[in-house]
Scaffold this active site. Structure first.
Site, PDB file in Angstrom:
ATOM      1  N   LYS A 184       0.998  -1.250   0.058  1.00  0.00           N
ATOM      2  CA  LYS A 184       0.035  -0.069   0.083  1.00  0.00           C
ATOM      3  C   LYS A 184       0.871   1.169   0.093  1.00  0.00           C
ATOM      4  O   LYS A 184       1.815   1.221   0.835  1.00  0.00           O
ATOM      5  CB  LYS A 184      -0.838   0.075   1.039  1.00  0.00           C
ATOM      6  CG  LYS A 184      -2.001   1.056   1.092  1.00  0.00           C
ATOM      7  CD  LYS A 184      -2.944   0.838   2.329  1.00  0.00           C
ATOM      8  CE  LYS A 184      -4.247   1.597   2.271  1.00  0.00           C
ATOM      9  NZ  LYS A 184      -5.390   1.291   3.139  1.00  0.00           N
ATOM     10  N   GLU A 222     -18.844  -6.391  10.291  1.00  0.00           N
ATOM     11  CA  GLU A 222     -19.693  -5.797  11.178  1.00  0.00           C
ATOM     12  C   GLU A 222     -21.006  -6.728  11.734  1.00  0.00           C
ATOM     13  O   GLU A 222     -21.328  -6.376  12.914  1.00  0.00           O
ATOM     14  CB  GLU A 222     -20.757  -4.769  10.102  1.00  0.00           C
ATOM     15  CG  GLU A 222     -19.740  -3.756   9.690  1.00  0.00           C
ATOM     16  CD  GLU A 222     -19.053  -3.996   8.390  1.00  0.00           C
ATOM     17  OE1 GLU A 222     -18.275  -3.041   7.737  1.00  0.00           O
ATOM     18  OE2 GLU A 222     -19.290  -5.192   7.913  1.00  0.00           O
ATOM     19  N   ARG A 278     -25.139  -3.120   7.604  1.00  0.00           N
ATOM     20  CA  ARG A 278     -24.719  -4.430   7.144  1.00  0.00           C
ATOM     21  C   ARG A 278     -25.081  -5.440   8.489  1.00  0.00           C
ATOM     22  O   ARG A 278     -24.954  -6.642   7.922  1.00  0.00           O
ATOM     23  CB  ARG A 278     -23.291  -4.813   6.781  1.00  0.00           C
ATOM     24  CG  ARG A 278     -22.802  -3.602   5.850  1.00  0.00           C
ATOM     25  CD  ARG A 278     -21.377  -3.875   5.330  1.00  0.00           C
ATOM     26  NE  ARG A 278     -21.385  -4.575   4.137  1.00  0.00           N
ATOM     27  CZ  ARG A 278     -20.152  -4.873   3.619  1.00  0.00           C
ATOM     28  NH1 ARG A 278     -18.984  -4.664   4.021  1.00  0.00           N
ATOM     29  NH2 ARG A 278     -20.340  -5.352   2.363  1.00  0.00           N
TER      30      ARG A 278
END
Length: 627
Positions: A284, A367, A395
């Site tokens: 990243k 979640e 969610r």
């Protein structure tokens, strides 16, 4: 390697020739590494001009080039997960110059968006949807090739594994590319992340495997023995066992920044039928030294601005108010446990995670698990606090109802990013939480009007024995002084902050700051309602007796929101007092600054005044104040 954001547009002669993937495919393979350099430089420059996510995009520059070089897009379908990584994709698909409008009103979205481009095959905002969507496209038939690019932490969500399991069952012609950068927004956590990060042993395994294959395939009996032995051996050293057991042809891990190898692998895989998984190791922030060293801090970048002539007021963000409260509360309540689904930094929990590591759980992008984990902890006498963005709580709605509220378990939800969120747009807006929370039995729902009330209502809801939620917005408050003491406010009770005549403003949340100006100018009564559930019906009765018009104000969908709760109550009492409900219209609000979004919804001072006077006209009453 770049170590600073370019202030002027870099020279990009190769990139300037690419107005579509068809142009890209005209380049020779030897030109592609140079194109990657130019693409990286332009990406850094453009994000410096507009702000936005770029760490994930820098990590997939080579992959994006290779995919559009080998796959016949847009006929072939590329489905991206976690839209943060698609800026290079947008640059190569005819939106290079438009990138300077990224996340601005009327400009490009920060995420893939179907109506924006035929190359954006599936809209993205939340993570872990790519495999399901790409599988659906593959199963729809036709000669198209379909590839799902998942990574940046998205493989830690259960939905991804549900899709993998089904894909293998269907034997669909699908390529899943796992972009393994060991990061989401926060560092990846959990057993899967650890499992996938064991790449050194995997390199050894893969070199041994490829070398042996070249020799032993010429001796059938020896190769069959070696193949069987391999199945046992690779379980110790290869992260591919998991995916192959699911039914995927696993390839990797390979260097995701080795562009020639990527092109070669993708060319071969495009002709292989059935479910395939290509495992890439990427970095990243690749190519930008500060982002490589601090991938969390450089997940996104604010627009580069000249130094302000006057110091900016040091007003705390609501997430910082929550983070400080969490630490203060933990110091006096040993049963407090903090939970977040991969949003430690975003939710303001870094200090808590450091001070109370044994009471902090980052469950990754999961979640549903976060909410039911909290329920389990509550069953054993703990007092969990779940810090979650409003848009992500959607969610886990089933778990919220069945696992927490139905059992009346003592879980406190700190709902961040409630309301409009600005440049991240509709996918990240918390537009519906009042509507979907207030209909759940046993739930307490608080809507603080400022920073201090946020702290006090967090304490109030935490003390409540049962499910409760406090919703607060993204960004900074108005600068209200914060009391360090924690005071329990009466649940279900609002307060009158200004006495006026004719009309009363009933505010649910931080729009109260704007409402104060409107109330003063128009001579209105102003009420800070504090709670949507339970509703202060005594206060509503009083206001209805004394005023001809009640105006409800909330940064949530009008449909089913706090205003609807007020109207429902009055109707149940056969009270005919006129009610004007102000909130978010029945539409998805596009990306723009938060101020522009509010203005577009008529929730700035001018819009609120106009709406009130328009209703007064309809009722045949005089205008209030001047416009």
């Amino acid at each position: 390697m770049l170590n600073e954001i370019p202030q002027t547009r870099p020279a990009t002669p190769l990139l300037d020739r690419i107005d579509s993937p068809a142009d890209l495919r005209e380049l020779t393979e030897k030109e592609l590494p140079k194109l990657a350099e130019e693409l990286r430089a332009f990406l850094l420059y453009s994000v410096g001009q507009t702000g936005g996510h770029f760490g994930a995009g820098l990590g997939v520059v080579e992959l994006t080039i290779a995919l559009h070089y080998i796959y016949n897009t847009p006929e072939d379908r590329l489905v991206w997960d976690v839209g943060h990584q698609t800026y290079p994709h947008k640059i190569l698909t005819g939106r290079r110059e438009q990138l300077l409008t990224m996340r601005q009103e009327g400009g490009l979205s920060g995420f893939p968006k179907r109506e924006e481009s035929e190359y954006d095959t599936f809209g993205v905002g939340h993570s872990s949807t790519s495999i399901s969507a790409a599988l659906g496209m593959a199963l729809a038939g036709g000669e198209r090739k379909c590839a799902a690019i998942i990574g940046d932490g998205a493989m830690t969500a259960g939905m991804a594994f549900e899709a993998l399991n089904h894909a293998a069952h269907t034997d669909a012609d699908l390529l899943v590319i796992l972009n393994d950068n060991n990061m989401s927004i926060s560092p990846n956590v959990g057993g899967l992340a650890t499992y996938l990060s064991k790449i050194w042993g995997s390199k050894f395994y893969n070199s041994l495997r490829e070398g042996s294959k070249q020799v032993l395939t010429k001796i059938p009996s020896a190769w069959e023995f070696a193949r069987r032995t391999e199945e046992h051996f690779k379980g110790f050293v290869s992260p591919g066992t998991l995916f192959e057991e699911l039914g995927f042809n696993y390839i990797g891990p390979i260097d995701g920044h080795d562009l020639p190898s990527l092109v070669r692998y993708l060319r071969n895989l495009r002709s292989v039928k059935g479910p395939k998984l290509l495992h890439l190791i990427t970095q990243k922030g690749k190519g930008f030294e500060p982002a490589e060293l601090d991938p969390v801090g450089y997940h996104a970048l604010n627009k580069l601005e000249p130094a302000p002539k006057k110091p900016v007021p040091n007003r705390p963000k609501f997430q910082a108010v929550f983070g400080q409260w969490l630490c203060d509360m933990a110091a006096v309540e040993p049963r407090l446990v903090g939970i977040t689904p991969a949003m430690c930094e975003g939710s303001g929990m870094v200090e808590f995670a450091e001070q109370y590591a044994e009471r902090f759980y980052d469950v990754a992008i999961a979640e549903q698990h976060a909410v039911t984990l909290a329920a389990g902890l509550a069953c054993e006498g703990q007092k969990p606090v779940v810090a979650i963005y409003s848009t992500f709580l959607q969610r886990a709605y089933d778990q919220l109802i069945h696992d927490v509220a139905l059992q009346q378990l003592d879980v406190t939800f700190a709902i961040d990013r409630a309301g409009l969120v600005g440049e991240d747009g509709a996918t990240h807006a918390g537009s519906f939480d009042i509507s979907f929370l207030r209909c759940i039995p046993n739930m307490v729902l608080a809507t603080p009007s400022d920073e201090n009330e946020c702290r006090q209502l967090l304490y109030t809801c935490f003390q409540h024995q049962g499910p409760s939620a406090v919703r607060y917005p993204r960004g900074r408050g108005a600068g209200t002084a914060i009391e360090q003491a924690m005071n329990a406010l009466p649940i279900g009770k609002g307060i009158i902050k200004r006495q006026g005549t004719s009309a009363a403003l009933l505010c649910f949340g931080t729009l109260a700051t704007c409402a104060q100006k409107v109330a003063a100018e128009l001579g209105l009564t102003l009420c800070d309602m504090r709670f949507v559930k339970p509703l202060d019906t005594e206060l509503i009765d009083q206001l209805a007796r004394d005023h001809n018009l009640l105006v409800t104000l909330e940064e949530n969908a009008i449909a089913g929101g706090a205003g609807s709760a007020v109207t429902e109550y009055l109707h149940s009492q056969q009270n005919t007092t006129s009610v004007l409900q102000l909130g978010l219209a029945d539409e998805f609000v596009g990306h723009a600054s938060q101020a522009d979004q509010l203005a577009s919804q008529g929730l700035d001072a001018q819009g609120i005044k106009s709406a009130i006077n328009q209703r007064l006209d309809q009722l045949g009453w005089r205008h209030l104040g001047g416009l």
